[in-house]
Design a protein around this motif. Structure first.
Motif, PDB file in Angstrom:
ATOM      1  N   LYS A 218      38.649  49.572  39.370  1.00 18.96           N
ATOM      2  CA  LYS A 218      38.096  48.923  38.178  1.00 18.96           C
ATOM      3  C   LYS A 218      38.234  47.406  38.235  1.00 18.96           C
ATOM      4  O   LYS A 218      39.298  46.880  38.575  1.00 18.96           O
ATOM      5  N   MET A 219      37.164  46.743  37.869  1.00 18.35           N
ATOM      6  CA  MET A 219      37.185  45.278  37.784  1.00 18.35           C
ATOM      7  C   MET A 219      36.720  44.914  36.379  1.00 18.35           C
ATOM      8  O   MET A 219      35.557  45.107  36.028  1.00 18.35           O
ATOM      9  N   GLU A 220      37.650  44.433  35.574  1.00 16.81           N
ATOM     10  CA  GLU A 220      37.325  44.126  34.179  1.00 16.81           C
ATOM     11  C   GLU A 220      36.279  43.005  34.124  1.00 16.81           C
ATOM     12  O   GLU A 220      36.223  42.145  35.012  1.00 16.81           O
ATOM     13  N   GLU A 221      35.444  43.021  33.058  1.00 15.27           N
ATOM     14  CA  GLU A 221      34.346  42.058  32.922  1.00 15.27           C
ATOM     15  C   GLU A 221      34.800  40.601  33.120  1.00 15.27           C
ATOM     16  O   GLU A 221      34.189  39.847  33.870  1.00 15.27           O
ATOM     17  N   ASP A 222      35.888  40.252  32.434  1.00 15.64           N
ATOM     18  CA  ASP A 222      36.343  38.865  32.483  1.00 15.64           C
ATOM     19  C   ASP A 222      36.821  38.486  33.881  1.00 15.64           C
ATOM     20  O   ASP A 222      36.720  37.327  34.295  1.00 15.64           O
ATOM     21  N   LEU A 223      37.370  39.496  34.596  1.00 11.96           N
ATOM     22  CA  LEU A 223      37.833  39.211  35.959  1.00 11.96           C
ATOM     23  C   LEU A 223      36.636  38.959  36.876  1.00 11.96           C
ATOM     24  O   LEU A 223      36.689  38.125  37.769  1.00 11.96           O
ATOM     25  N   ARG A 265      47.211  50.351  42.745  1.00  7.97           N
ATOM     26  CA  ARG A 265      46.591  50.372  41.432  1.00  7.97           C
ATOM     27  C   ARG A 265      45.128  50.773  41.553  1.00  7.97           C
ATOM     28  O   ARG A 265      44.509  50.558  42.606  1.00  7.97           O
ATOM     29  N   ASP A 266      44.581  51.360  40.496  1.00  7.10           N
ATOM     30  CA  ASP A 266      43.152  51.658  40.513  1.00  7.10           C
ATOM     31  C   ASP A 266      42.390  50.628  39.676  1.00  7.10           C
ATOM     32  O   ASP A 266      41.292  50.868  39.210  1.00  7.10           O
ATOM     33  N   TYR A 267      43.023  49.505  39.420  1.00  2.00           N
ATOM     34  CA  TYR A 267      42.352  48.411  38.704  1.00  2.00           C
ATOM     35  C   TYR A 267      42.820  47.076  39.304  1.00  2.00           C
ATOM     36  O   TYR A 267      43.914  46.990  39.855  1.00  2.00           O
ATOM     37  N   CYS A 268      41.967  46.073  39.135  1.00  2.00           N
ATOM     38  CA  CYS A 268      42.280  44.747  39.679  1.00  2.00           C
ATOM     39  C   CYS A 268      43.035  43.898  38.660  1.00  2.00           C
ATOM     40  O   CYS A 268      42.816  44.042  37.460  1.00  2.00           O
ATOM     41  N   THR A 269      43.877  43.017  39.142  1.00  2.00           N
ATOM     42  CA  THR A 269      44.514  42.034  38.266  1.00  2.00           C
ATOM     43  C   THR A 269      44.156  40.644  38.794  1.00  2.00           C
ATOM     44  O   THR A 269      43.726  40.520  39.943  1.00  2.00           O
ATOM     45  N   PRO A 270      44.365  39.628  37.968  1.00  4.60           N
ATOM     46  CA  PRO A 270      44.058  38.274  38.440  1.00  4.60           C
ATOM     47  C   PRO A 270      44.839  37.933  39.707  1.00  4.60           C
ATOM     48  O   PRO A 270      44.362  37.172  40.540  1.00  4.60           O
ATOM     49  N   ASP A 271      46.033  38.520  39.823  1.00  9.77           N
ATOM     50  CA  ASP A 271      46.839  38.203  41.000  1.00  9.77           C
ATOM     51  C   ASP A 271      46.178  38.713  42.273  1.00  9.77           C
ATOM     52  O   ASP A 271      46.272  38.079  43.318  1.00  9.77           O
ATOM     53  N   LYS A 274      43.588  36.135  43.126  1.00 11.23           N
ATOM     54  CA  LYS A 274      44.214  34.925  43.660  1.00 11.23           C
ATOM     55  C   LYS A 274      44.726  35.172  45.074  1.00 11.23           C
ATOM     56  O   LYS A 274      44.635  34.315  45.943  1.00 11.23           O
TER      57      LYS A 274
END
Lengths: 314, 690
Positions: A218-223, A265-271, A274
């Protein structure tokens, strides 16, 4: 294969590589990320720090066909993709596949070949196919090129053209080992080639499945916006002549997904974003030439600067 | 939107506003404005679509040509700096649209528009200018903000990088600035009404558009007034404080003339004397008046005469006059012709009877007759004597002549020429049609032939009542002339007596021989025109000429209003217990109902907006709370830090756990379980108490 299983498999792969490449977890993760993102990996560093070992180890860990091409200045394109040979018994031309027809191709010291030969890789890298004598041949899947190159300043090197650099999802360095690790390496009693210790831990089918799962991270919209903004900012930066291409942005996105999966994880974080920004983007940008040559910043530094200037969506 | 889009919007707005301002400058011709308007619009369209630029050298040459053209136009043709300057500026703005390369070029364009606004400010008192000015203020705030953003941005990121930058501003940027500007405008207006001022109006200037009115010079050629009757230019506006409508029989007197030579009327030379002032600084006449006084507040447009107009007889005039003079003709003279509008207040009885004592020399002057060659006075005398044969008093005789002229002669502005050789005998005996001057002149000469001293008066009558603005509009076509006859008049009784009664006082009494059609002004202006004039008038009255008196009045009205509101509110509170029964059929609860509706509407708006806000902020509340707590402790997250980086910097297992929870909720889009929620709460507590 479920996400959970994929994550477990990746862990196994990581541990396996870790047995040979010691103290370089970050580099190993990036190498796996390139694999999961259906991309290609470029390892650039001074000779003798384990570039080839890493590439070879990765190839060995996957139960798939493997070919190694040692690039030299007299290597010809046909040495890579193959040639048509006249078969006298059949009275026709026959295509003899080159070493590129393998799941994992190790292109060692890629920048020692002439640009003509380097370009032979272009089609293979982006479309997973090669065309010889107007006939298109599919390459096996999964297909990954692990390339190593010496830094540009070294003698007998031809710089890779931008279009080719852009086709590498991740470009990374290995760097010298720490004191402790280096002691361990040189005191080792092992005389066999390092990669021979390794046994395959994943099949090519499993790699294909893992690649599919990486796409569903998953890649959240804002990301997504964050990624787009970073890429756009490289195009606006005063010290960058050539910014990141949309292909680069796409690779950036996939690499971030892959890194998230590697981190369990099955989702992305800003880290995640980066983390892969420099390996994904630095080799794609060209610095602007200023009057003050001293002020030229390394591409990696420029990318870091760009990323630090974009607000993180929280 | 691209940053570029914003600057384009601003550019278009400013250019259009500049042109709108220029179009208010009255001296520019309609056709010129039309051409410039079309050229401006076309240039804007080209500018927006293609961003066409001409070579700098060519541009410079064109600019120099225009400058020369401006100078030549000013010196040789126009002579008016403002109108020729306005034309020059309008052309320069068009030219500048083809030379917008750098930020400096844009600034120059804005500067040109600003100059256009300044010129408009100096040349117009039109209320439309207020709207243009307000729009200009808002737009220039946008322009300034954008300019600063661009400059700062380019300082760090290099030239022109900003043009294609997206997301630097959101469209709500416009909304916020409009809100802030409106707020400051409202505040300014409030200050405008509260703070006393030294001088009023915009930039004042010598008004060159002074209206030329015939009939108020030392000389009047027969037919002059009639020629001016076609014009509907506004000469003055009169308000009647404390009276709801215009008084009937309003005769606003200008001047009187006594010497007639068969073609022209002249005013004989006589000494002018200063009118005295009372302790209030108001001007008072030599003879005190009794009776009901009507107050008129007259605002005179700039006219080419120094005569002051008033309904006669007047008993007090107050206004900003240094000196006011009068002479035996009863005319009021200002020191000089006014260059701008003047407003003054007159109190008069309006009955048209001015007490006066004339010496024999003066009496002779008012009995002067044209020479035999100039006019056939013998025939007129015979005609008049025959007409008044049966009348016993002079007053009745005069009334008889007035009535005869009124009834038997047709009023027309284009009288035909009859067989008569001189103007009056032609009017009286042959053509038998004419307008006020012929009527009045005939009556004066007729009166003089029978020995009644008389003179002709020019002034204004009738006018148009603007019921929207509650004032009387007098136009040039309302110019009129009538007659004053010197007759005995008793102030104790309401009717004049015979000449033989020596105890009575003498007075100039007003007679108007003109047929009544001549007094009825054909109303041409529509309601809309009236409305617009009322608006203009209010603008001039309340904004341009806003005085300390008006401020006091406003303050008093406000006080009364608020007092009333307070009383209404207290009475409402008292009624509250019985309100339930009343509410069903009471019309008085209407304000309450309206207030309730407004309040619920406001509440709804707040609720809806809050709902919106929730959807736009995606950050989980617990994380915001954590950031707040940490900020209090001196650890603040920057916008460029990822949550994990911040957690590492902030330290502490609790922060790390919360950050992981944030990542799951925010980026993983997972809904926290109940146990997680309670864990988050306890972790927050721990951080708080640490």
């Amino acid at each position: 294969m479920t996400t959970k299983e994929a994550i477990d498999k990746i862990q196994t792969l990581k541990t396996n590589l870790g047995r040979v490449i010691k103290g370089k977890e970050a580099v190993i993760e990036l190498a796996i990320a390139a694999l999961l993102a259906r991309g290609h990996l470029l390892i650039e560093d001074v000779p003798g720090v384990g570039k080839t070992t890493l590439a070879h180890s990765l190839a060995r860990s996957i139960d798939a066909s493997f070919q190694r091409i040692q690039f030299t200045s007299d290597l010809m394109p046909s040495d890579i993709v193959g040639v048509s040979i006249f078969n006298e018994s059949k009275m026709s031309f026959e295509f003899k596949k080159g070493p590129i027809f393998a799941n994992v191709v190790l292109a060692d010291e890629i920048n020692r070949a002439t640009p003509k030969t380097q370009s032979a890789l272009l089609e293979a890298m982006s479309e997973e196919q090669v065309s010889v004598d107007n006939i298109t041949h599919r390459l096996p899947s999964p297909f990954i090129i692990l390339a190593t190159q010496n830094p540009l300043e070294y003698a007998g090197t031809f710089p890779l053209p931008e279009s080719q650099l852009d086709r590498f999802t991740i470009s990374t360095q290995i760097g010298y080992p720490t004191e402790e690790v280096e002691r361990e390496i040189i005191s080792s009693k092992n005389t066999r080639p390092l990669h021979e210790i390794l046994s395959p831990v994943v099949t090519s089918e499993e790699v294909a499945a893992m690649q599919d799962i990486a796409l569903t991270v998953k890649m959240e919209e804002d990301l997504l916006t964050y990624i787009v903004r970073i890429c756009a900012a490289t195009r606006e930066h005063a010290d960058i002549k050539l910014g990141v291409s949309p292909r680069g942005a796409m690779a950036f996105h996939r690499a971030a997904q892959a890194i998230a999966l590697i981190n369990g994880r099955d989702y992305c974080t800003p880290d995640d974003i980066k983390r892969v920004a420099v390996p994904c983007l630095a080799h794609r940008v060209m610095q602007a030439r200023h009057v003050m040559e001293d002020s030229i910043k390394e591409p990696a530094l420029l990318i870091e600067e760009v990323v630090e200037g974009i607000a993180v969506p929280v | 939107m691209h940053f570029h889009t914003y600057t384009t919007i601003i550019r278009v707005l400013l250019t259009v506003l500049g042109f709108a301002a220029i179009s208010l400058v009255g001296e520019l011709g309609q056709s010129f404005l039309l051409i410039i308007g079309v050229v401006t619009l076309v240039s804007l369209a080209i500018n927006v679509k293609y961003e066409l630029s001409i070579a700098p050298r060519l541009w410079n040459i064109l600019a120099v040509i225009m400058l020369l053209g401006f100078i030549i136009n000013y010196i040789a043709f126009d002579h008016d700096l403002l109108s020729s300057g306005a034309a020059f500026l309008a052309l320069m703005v068009v030219l500048k649209l083809y030379d917008l390369r750098s930020v400096r070029d844009h600034l120059l364009l804005y500067m040109l528009v600003f100059l256009e606004i300044i010129i408009a400010a100096a040349s117009t008192v039109s209320p439309a200018f207020l709207a243009i000015l307000a729009a200009f203020v808002i737009t220039s705030i946008w322009a300034m903000v954008l300019f600063n953003i661009r400059r700062d941005y380019e300082q760090w990121n290099g030239k022109n990088k900003i043009i294609t930058q997206r997301g630097l501003l959101s469209p709500s940027f416009f909304l916020y600035t409009i809100a802030i500007t409106t707020l400051s405008l409202v505040m300014t207006l409030m200050l405008f009404f509260i703070i006393p001022r030294i001088s009023s109006g915009f930039l004042e200037r010598e008004n060159k558009s002074i209206l030329s009115v015939p009939g108020f010079a030392d000389e009047l050629t027969l037919g002059n007034i009639g020629r001016g009757k076609g014009s509907s230019k506004i000469v003055m506006r009169i308000e009647f404080p404390k009276v709801s409508g215009p008084p009937i029989n309003m005769y606003i007197k200008g001047t009187t003339l006594d010497n007639y030579d068969g073609r022209n009327w002249r005013r004989s030379k006589n000494t002018k004397r200063k009118i005295e002032k009372n302790f209030n600084g108001d001007l008072i006449p030599e003879v005190k008046l009794k009776g009901r006084l009507f107050n008129q507040l007259i605002t005179l447009e700039p006219l080419n005469t120094n005569i002051l107009f008033a309904a006669t007889p007047w008993s007090k005039i107050s206004g900003n006059f240094k000196n006011l003079k009068t002479d035996n003709s009863g005319t009021l003279y200002m020191e000089s012709k006014p260059f701008s509008r003047i407003t003054y207040s007159v109190w008069s009885t309006m009955d048209g009877r001015e007490g006066a004592e004339l010496g024999s020399a003066e009496l002779e002057r008012y009995l002067q007759l044209p020479l035999p060659g100039q006019e056939d006075t013998g025939k007129i005398k015979a005609f008049t004597t025959e007409l008044i044969a049966n009348e016993k008093t002079k007053y009745k005789a005069v009334r008889k002549i007035e009535a005869h002229l009124r009834r038997n002669y047709r009023y027309t502005l284009n009288p035909k020429k009859g067989a008569g050789k001189t103007p009056l005998s032609d009017f009286l005996f042959y053509a038998k049609e004419g307008f006020c001057e012929q009527y009045a002149t005939s009556m004066v000469i007729m009166l003089r032939t029978i020995g009644v001293p008389s003179r002709i008066v020019t002034g204004y009558v009738q006018g148009q009542w603007n019921d929207i603005g509650n004032y009387l509009l007098l136009r040039q076509r309302d110019t009129h002339s009538w007659v004053e006859a010197y007759l005995p008049y008793s102030f104790s009784k309401s009717s004049p007596r015979t000449l033989n009664n020596k105890t009575e006082r003498m007075a100039w009494i007003r007679f108007d021989p003109t047929a009544s059609e001549g007094l009825v002004t054909p109303v041409k202006s529509s309601r809309l025109a009236l409305y617009i004039d009322a608006l203009k008038w209010r603008w001039t009255r309340n904004i341009v000429n806003y005085t300390i008196d008006d401020q006091i009045e406003t303050a008093i009205t406000l006080k009364h209003r608020t007092n009333g509101l307070r009383k209404w509110f207290t009475s409402l509170l008292k009624q509250l217990p019985s309100l339930k029964d009343k509410a069903a059929n009471s019309g008085q609860s209407l304000p309450l109902v309206i207030a309730l509706i407004l309040m619920s509407a406001a509440f709804l708006v707040v609720v809806i907006n809050r709902g919106k806000a929730r959807t736009t902020i995606k950050t989980p509340a617990f994380y915001i709370e954590m950031l707040r707590i940490l900020k209090k402790k001196g650890i603040e997250k920057t916008a460029f830090e990822t949550p994990l980086e911040f957690a590492k910097r902030a330290g502490g297992a609790e922060v790390k756990t919360l950050t992981e929870a944030l990542e799951r909720v925010r980026y993983g889009m997972k809904i926290p379980s109940k146990s997680e929620t309670s864990q988050i709460k306890s972790l927050l507590e721990i951080i708080k108490n640490n």
